[in-house]
Structure formats: C-alpha cells, structure tokens
Design an enzyme around this catalytic site. Structure first.
Site: not given
Lengths: 630, 630
Positions: B324, B468-470, B475
């Site tokens: 992140r 992406y990555e959440g 977040q």
C-alpha cells in the site's frame, strides 16, 4: 433496418470472441432515459405551453416528441451502441497514398441508416429539407447518441455546427448549394480552426487565402485536430476554414471564414474535381478513437468567403456556441451511460456484508449496493446526469425561444440567458462527466480497469470534452470576465431574480416545509455569490489576474447554483404529486436525489468560495517554484 | 551499460518514426528530483540523526545515500523511462500454446541491467545477500522508477512484497531457498489473492489446497488480476497464493497462504519440473499495459505452507501493508513526472497575452505560464508531489524506525503511527495523482489528449492505483473504522499532539509571524477534526453505516491535515535559512508552494467537513433512485 441490426449484433459477438481470450466480454448496454427526459420537458420546463406559444412549432405536442425520442432511443441502443467498443479498438486508418480515411467496422453502415432515418434533419429549416422540430428534441436525440457512441456521433454533430453557421452567415449560393446536403446528411461538415501554433489564441492563425479572379480564394496552410476532417461516411465534406486575407490586419481582427469543400461543387450541384485539402495524418488519442482527428493540409484549395472579410471569428462563433452546448450533451450522455452500467454491475456483484449485518442470507455475500460509498459513487453520477439534463434541456429551450418566440423582448432575454449559461453547460457538465465516469469505474473495482467492461472507455472518451471547443478555463474566463463582470453582472442578476422568485413560490407553496432545506441552501448561496462577485469586480479593477485566478472556481460555483436551483424545481414538482399517485416511486426518486445533491455535492461550494477569496497571489507569486524569473 | 543505453535511444527514435505519421513524437522526459528528496530526508526528517541512532544503519550517511540516488536517477531516466511509451503501445503478449508471456521490447534487457546494478537488493537483509540500506532509500529509488515507468517497475516492486512476506513468515527452508533469489532479483514474486468471485471480500476465496503425503499441498483454482503472474524477465516466479485447506473454517478465518513457484525447486536449489500454475489469459487494460496482468490457473500445483494454517490473511497483510505504501509511491512518481513535462510544455508554448498586458514583446504571444489558471494546474501537481514525497518518506522512515530502533517503545510507536498513516498514503496520494495528472494534461490543451505527448498515459496509468491493493474506499474504512474509531482515536491523538507540539515550536520561533497563516489553519483544522471524529464515534454507535458514509471524505480530511502539517514543517525549515544563503530560490520556492497549498488545496476540507456532517441518510434513503427495494 432489422436486418442491419442483426448484422451489428453478430459483429458484436464475433468481436467479443476475437479480442477477449476466454470469454465473451461483458459489453455495456444503454437504455435511453426517456421517462426522465419527458419529466424535464413536460413537468419541469412546461414545454407543452412553450410549444403552443411558438408559431413555428405549434403543430407539435409532447406525444409526438416522445414518439420521436422512442425511435431515437432504439437507433442509439441497437445500432450505434454496439459499435462503441469496436470503434475504440479499431480506430480510424489513413491510406497515405489516397489521403482517404477508413472509419471502424460498421460506422459507415450505421451512418447510412442514420441519414435514411432522417435523423440529421430533425431541427433543420424546412426550407432546406429539414423537419422544423424544436432544438430541444434534437438535444435529447444527441444525448442518446452520445451516450451510445460519442466517437460515431461526432461525424453528425459537427455537420450540424456547419449547418448553423452557413444558415446564419452563408451567401445565397452557399445556402442553396450546401444546406440541403448538410440537412439530409449526405455531406458532412467540419470546423477548421486550430493550427500547430494556435489553439486558444486564434489571432495567431497563419493559413493564407489569396483572392482569385473568379471571386474564389486559394487557401494554403495547415490545420490540426480537425474532427471528421476526412472519413468514408459521406460523398463530400464541407470544411469551414479560418484563414487570413493578404491585406488583413494582424491578430484576431484579420481572420476570415471560408467554405472549402472536399470535392468542388459544379453549378448544377453535382460533384466536381477533388479540392486541394487533404488529410496528412491522423492523431492517436486517449479516447474517441472512432472519430477521425485529422491534420489537414491545404494546398491552394479553392474556397468561398462566408460572411464578411476579417469578421470570420464572429461568424465562427455561431458555430462555437452551438458546439459548446453540444459538448455538454456529449458529457451528459457519458455520465448517464456510465451510471446505468455501474448500477447494473453493483446489483449483480456480491461482496462482503452490510455493516448493519447480512442482508441476503441466501447468498454468500450482499450486493455491493449495501455499502454507503458504492451508493455515493452511483448517486454522484445519477445526480449530475439528471441535473445536467435539466440544465442542458433548459438551455436548449432557450435556444428555441431565442429564435421562435414571436416577442422580440422574449427572444432577447432568452438569447442573453443562453449566452450566460453556455459556458456553464460546457465546462460544468464536462467536469462532472469526468468525475462521474471515474466514480462509476470505481464501482467496478478491478474490473473497471479492464477494457472489456467498457466503463474505462467512458472515462477516456469524456476527457476530451474538458478540452475542445475552448478549454474549461476559457469557458470560465468567458463567464466571469465577459458574461458577468463585463456585463455589470446583469445576466447573473436576472438569473438570480428567477431563482429568488422560485424560492418565494416554494416558500408559499403547501410544500414549504419539505422544501426548507433547498430554500435555505439556495438563499445562502445566492447571497454568497452576490458578495463574492462584488469583491471580484472590485479586485479586478486593480489586478486583472484576479479574474484569471478565480474564474475556474467561480464557474463551478455558479454551476452548483444553477443546478441546485433546477434540482429544487424538480423536487417541488415531485412533492406536488398527489400521494399514492401513479409512478410514486419515480417522483420519490427525484426527491431523494435532490436531497443527495444538496447534502453531498453542493458542499463543494464552500471550498470554491474559500479558494476564490484567497485571490491570485498564491498563484502568481510562485516564480521560485515555476522558475519563470524571480 | 552505455552500449545498452544507446540501443534504448535508437529504439526510441525508431519507435517514434514508426508510430507517428509525420514527425518524431515529443516524448516525455524525467529528471529525478534528488534535491527535493534530500531536502525532505536531510532537513525536514533529520534522517542523519536517525541513521546514527539505528545500529543496523550507522555506517550510512546522507552523502552515501545521495550518491545511490544519483545512480538510481540515471537508471530511471536513461534506461526505463525511454521504454514507457513503447510498453504502453505494445503491451504484453501471451503465447497460448506454451503459456509464456512476452513483455514489451526492451523490458527484458532493462531488467537484466537492473539486477546487475544490484537495485533489487538495496534494503534487503544482508543475511540473504541484501545491502542492508534503510527503506527510505528504497522508497526514493521506487519513486524514481515509477515516475519513469510504472508498468515496468511493477515486476520488481511485487518481488519486494513477496520478499517481505517470506522474510517474516517463511519457514527456514523457504527463506534459505527463495530469499537469496528474490533479493538478487533472479526470481520475481507475485501475490495471488483475487478470484473471479472475490476481490475485496477475501473470505469468498475458493482455491483449494489438498495436503500431500510429502508435506506439500496440491493447489487447484483460478486467480485473476495477478500482476507479473507470467513474464520473460526471470528464470522463476514465486507466487504467494491464498487458498483453503479441506477442513478450513468458512470465511476469512479459513484461508491459508502457500508458496507456489513456477518451476519446482530441487533440494540442491536448482530448478526442477514446471509446476501446475499457468497464465490462462492476459487482461486488456486502460493503462500499465507493459505490466502483465494475468489470469492464473492452478491445476494441482505443488505448494508449501507459509506461516500457520488458516492464518494466511494475517501473513499476507505484511505484504499488503508494504504494497500500500508502494502504491502511494507509484502515484507520487506519476504526479512528479506529469508536473515536470507540463511545466516544460507551458514554458515553450506561447498563446495569448497576459491579462496584465503583453509580457514578451519579442514573441507573437506570451508563454502560457502568464495565465493564472495554468499556474494553478501546475502548482496543484507540484504541491501534491512535494507534499506527497514528504508524507511517503516520513512513512518510510517510520518503517525503518519500527524495525531498526534499539528501543522497543520507539519501535512500537513507529509501528502504530505507520499503521495510521498507511491508508492515507495509499488513498490520498493516489487520488491526488489522478487529480494532478489530469491537471497536467489540461496544461497541454488538445495536445494533452494525443498519445505522442505521453501525458495522457500518466493519467491512465495512475487510475489503477486508486483501485488495487484495496480500493480507496477500503483504505478509508481501514482508517476511520479500524485505526481511528476502533482504537478510541489513540493514533489520531498522538499524531495531533505531534502537530500541536510543532505549532507551538513554530509559534515560539523567530518566524512566528510568517508562520501565522499555517499555524492558524492547522489549529482550526485540528479542532474541527477532533469535533467531527467525536460526532462520528457517537453516530457510529447507533448506525454503522455512518462510518461507511463518512469514511472516504474523512480520509481526505485527514490527508490534508497530515500534508498541511508537513507543508508547514517544510516552510519553517525554509524560513529558518539565513537570508541570502545559497540556494535561496530553492527555499523560497518551498515557502511559495506552502502558501499555495494552504490557499488553494486545503479549502477542500470545508466541503469534506460539511459532507461528513450530512451523514448517511442521503446515501441510504435512495431506494427509489437505485431501485434496490422500496
């Protein structure tokens, strides 16, 4: 036409198989929002009453208009929407030897169906073969076409601009020769303004026009970013070209407008020799790839003067103003279609549980619609779409009123209000489409970034709308500099009076209580706009850069004021329905969306006001950052 | 390497000639902002003092770090930046017969040069061949690599995530076998989480892992969106795969993590048979086209367990958290490179005159830098770039502190602060890059929409970082739900105390007067955040949807607070320089940019606060709009 539709669908499926490795792509769909359009036309703008007052359009009623929209919807959804992704993947191709441009698969056949259906002539003058319908109808059709396929629609849309310009400024010969062909769509049009060294600043134009003995001109120069400059849809292309006469004054006062057709037209109206205007290259773009963006070379091309010598910019602006409203419609269409597809996806996609606890125990997870932020993303697009439709149809109605009202005072007033609203329609709606299409893409998560789903194309296509026909910063300067401060805020005051009159009406209505949240917000905003406008007028006298520093924020501020007013109007119409009336859900939706708009989108005005008030110093006193001299 | 650079440049020019019809394209360039990086590291964060206090890194000083950055800058600008547009045009290709993926022209050679230069091992453990440098150095290098070529950089970036995860959770055999290869970059890594039916909600994972007699597992299932899942850069690929054991509990508590390598590794470390994990298809994406995004099929692929059974998510989160911050660096790089190219364009492009009157009478028009709104667009990107760099390097320093400080209390504090800042780095910086790259594109006018200029690629590439990555909404929930409300706002209070302590220091400094505008804004914002956080905590007790409704706005609110604080710190450092000191322009630039940030970007907080306060009702009571049941 049904046979043709079948072809399109077969091509669509074939295309999907060819380009996506293992599965048929989840192609986007489009369902034209006819009910929402008729709500705005019939219930919010009272078009029925207007039609009766316009002698030119008295024979039309709302039922007729709706029937036209239903047919337009079918064309948009079934014929050109299936070509939207194909156009994006294939783009256009230039054959360098012949200078001919090939449009994507299916574009040509769809255009043929379009002109056969009479769609190019809806709002054109019956004198030249048009159907004489009001502009509002044309605008609704163009919203649908743009939602379905912006790139394809540009070929027809630019033609309409050329038609408007020639209709106003053309000579008798030009009108007689070209308007019937532009009306029926057999020929298409372009506007050739930009050159490598000049975009915003048209005073820098260097294309030359040399007078010839026969009264024509020989044009030589280079034009760039010419949409539909060359293509294979039509037999001839009518270019309106800005150029400079040999004795012309420098700058923008020395620019003239010329008609230069791809093929010369003989006295009997038939096509003659190929003219010296060629596509030298095609641009590779971020989006609208199915639209041919051409670099055009003029080599002693034969042209005829449109309007007066050295007054080309004024003549061209007839076209530009219509085009600016048109760009707003492009973005409105993309906002709506992105919303529709994101909502469909959100309903089908299950992922995680509601924060309140599981909602659907029959499935492994809940629909993502349970998540407040997913709703926020969708509602943002929906509120900007419906608010944008109200604004653009209101503007289109002003277009009609400015030419069709029998009273000169009404025509003048409509003309002035339209001039005031035009930069707002162009910039506010195109900014909103960028925000909305990106929000809708976010609803899809990772799938939104994948081309098969089609939503990322809406984002890419929408991005050009903030740039062309005058960047949104130029729109803002036009609004704040010319239409507000340059006009002692007369148009703003008239609009504000209209809002205040509505607020009084709402206050004295039986729904005053429900309307309070809207009334209070709009009153406060009206006062703040009055104040900040006064401050800006004062500051501008001392420093012209204060205008440039505030303009973009100021346009969005007014955009929210105008759209907020229209949302309040829509809410009052909805509140005024009998409880338990038919379509109760429809009207309740308008009220819910109005609340969303005031709660989640209008607060941007607080930031805008603060930014405007902070002035120009923080932008201009930055030489040590930007390195443009200390 | 110089011979290689020549090849790259030749290819670049050839490429330009091939794809652009008539002229060599105006390719973007990149000049790494080493001076800005060293300003943050040395003067704002006092890294020199920190290095001395970290036993693992005591031998390094700022001069050594700067020398590394200089070399990294050269690699980024000269080797991979010229491949950025090539990668975008060519994308990756899957050979269906062999399941092998071919990366764009030049990617393979550049990766070879990258590992030969030792760039993969900078911050890795010396025990496995790493150079043991602090993470802050690695982060600076990654900013540069991402600015130059985000798609290419992903191959190396994901490897680092796999390294971190195995370093923390791997067995002795896994560490001994895989870490040296990941450290030197000969093998690369992936994280295989997403499946068609599960993205955000990993509890829905259905890939199965069957225990085998030899202690390994046979994995079967399908993974999608696997970046660098297959490519031709490295001899082996180390996949970290989430899957479910036969007896696993349902949901997220039944997920385990496995190491599945493309080629099995024999006991002597050499490569064995091809494992049953294959790329079934490549996604066609909006951007980062040079990065292979793979659909992976596992057919009884052999894997080994990483960490404990059913605790795979916790192990994977080590990787996710680093990733992140890494995504934040991707967006930081794009923000910077977009700014640099837009500034170059603005300086060269002449168009219209200053509103104050002509500035440059030697030319037909002034540089567009004279226009306040062009400056606003550029300064937006620059302020987000420098503010983002301060925030991400501060976070990277906390990463180092959380492992390298000899005092446990310092490590713990750093760990907690990093956990608090991580979702802000990810979401705020990626939203800002979307805003900034689009603003920079607008500076180019119509040229910005043309692919040759490269700026629209920055916009497209940046869009994935919000997903992406959440997703950024995830977040936000992590921040507001878990890190703030779930923690009785302890981390927020600690951060706020740090800000207030700084404000007192500024107030008692000799520059108190110049600092007033920053001190007042931050104090007000601190109070408003305290108040709104309290209100949200109270409302959340009654209705959990209040958290989901507020989270995205709340994250941006805190983002501005954190970045505003860092801008005030940078301003105070700059004010503290002796007048007339060397590099006076450099420091003056920091002060000017801080003023811009507070005047033109921080006002967004007013809108955010209002939106947060408006609550969840306008989102949730919209069933008649969204049609999810009335």
């Amino acid at each position: 036409m049904d046979g043709y539709l079948l072809d399109v669908n077969e091509r669509r499926i074939k295309h999907a198989h060819k380009n996506i490795d293992t599965k048929v792509g989840p192609m986007p769909s489009y369902n034209a929002p006819i009910e929402d359009m008729m709500f705005v036309l019939g219930e919010v703008l009272d078009l029925s009453g207007k039609l009766k007052s316009w002698p030119l359009h008295q024979e039309f009623d709302l039922e007729t208009l709706q029937e036209i929209l239903n047919q337009g919807a079918r064309f948009a959804s079934e014929v050109i929407q299936p070509l939207n992704q194909v156009g994006d993947e294939q783009g256009c191709e230039l054959e360098h030897q012949t200078h001919e441009v090939k449009t994507p698969e299916g574009f040509r056949e769809a255009y043929k169906a379009f002109i056969e259906g009479g769609w190019t002539s809806i709002s054109c003058d019956p004198l030249y073969g048009g159907q004489g319908l009001p502009m509002v109808v044309n605008q609704c059709v163009y919203e649908m076409l743009n939602a379905a396929n912006q790139a394809w629609t540009m070929y027809a849309g630019l033609t309409h601009g050329a038609y408007e310009c020639l209709h106003t400024h053309g000579t008798q010969w030009q009108k007689k020769t070209f308007l019937p062909k532009l009306t029926c769509g057999e020929w298409t049009g372009t506007m050739c303004l930009t050159e490598p060294q000049c975009g915003t600043d048209l005073g820098l134009i260097s294309t030359k026009a040399l007078p010839q003995d026969d009264g024509t001109y020989a044009l030589t120069g280079q034009k760039i970013f010419i949409s539909a400059g060359e293509h294979d849809l039509a037999d001839n292309i009518v270019h309106l070209v800005l150029a400079r006469l040999p004795d012309a004054p420098k700058g923008s006062k020395g620019i003239s407008l010329f008609l230069v057709s791809k093929f010369l037209v003989q006295t009997n109206g038939s096509l003659g020799a190929r003219n010296g205007i060629f596509c030298a290259s095609l641009e590779h773009k971020m989006g609208i790839k199915g639209s041919a963006t051409c670099q055009m070379t003029l080599e002693a091309a034969t042209g005829t003067l449109v309007g007066e010598a050295n007054k080309g910019l004024a003549a061209m602006f007839v076209m530009m103003n219509a085009a600016r409203i048109g760009v707003g419609m492009q973005s409105l269409g993309l906002t709506e279609v992105a919303y529709q597809n994101a909502l469909l996806y959100a309903k089908e996609r299950i992922q995680s549980r509601s924060l309140l606890g599981a909602k659907d125990l029959t499935r492994a997870a809940d629909s993502i619609l349970v998540h407040p932020d997913v709703r926020r993303l969708l509602l943002t697009a929906k509120a900007y779409s419906e608010g944008g439709r109200a604004l653009s149809l209101y503007s289109a109605m002003l277009m009609d009123e400015s030419v069709s009202s029998p009273q000169e005072s009404v025509r003048d007033l409509a003309h002035r209000e339209l001039a005031f609203l035009t930069p707002i329609v162009k910039a506010f709606l195109t900014d909103n489409a960028w925000i909305s299409t990106s929000a809708c893409m976010q609803v899809f998560g990772g799938h939104g970034y994948i081309r098969d789903w089609g939503v990322e194309q809406f984002v890419r296509d929408s991005r050009i709308n903030m740039i062309y026909e005058g960047t949104n910063a130029i729109q803002s300067l036009d609004l704040l500099g010319r239409k507000v401060l340059g006009n002692e805020a007369q148009s703003l005051k008239l609009f504000d009076a209209q809002v205040r009159s509505f607020l009084e009406q709402a206050q004295s209505s039986e729904h005053a209580q429900e309307m309070q949240v809207f009334i209070k917000s709009l009153k406060t905003l009206s006062q703040r706009i009055e104040q900040v406008t006064g401050e800006l007028g004062f500051k501008a006298l001392q420093n012209a850069n204060e205008v440039g520093a505030a303009a973009v924020d100021y346009l969005r501020l007014l955009g929210h004021f105008v759209m907020g007013y229209l949302w309040a109007k829509m809410a009052l119409v909805a509140y005024s329905k009998e409880p338990g009336a038919s379509r109760a859900t429809f009207y309740e939706g308008k009220i819910q969306l109005a609340h969303f708009y005031f709660a989640k989108l209008m607060p941007e005005t607080l930031a805008l006001l603060e930014q405007i008030k902070s002035g120009s110093a923080s932008l201009m006193d930055t030489h040590s950052v930007l390195g443009d001299g200390v």
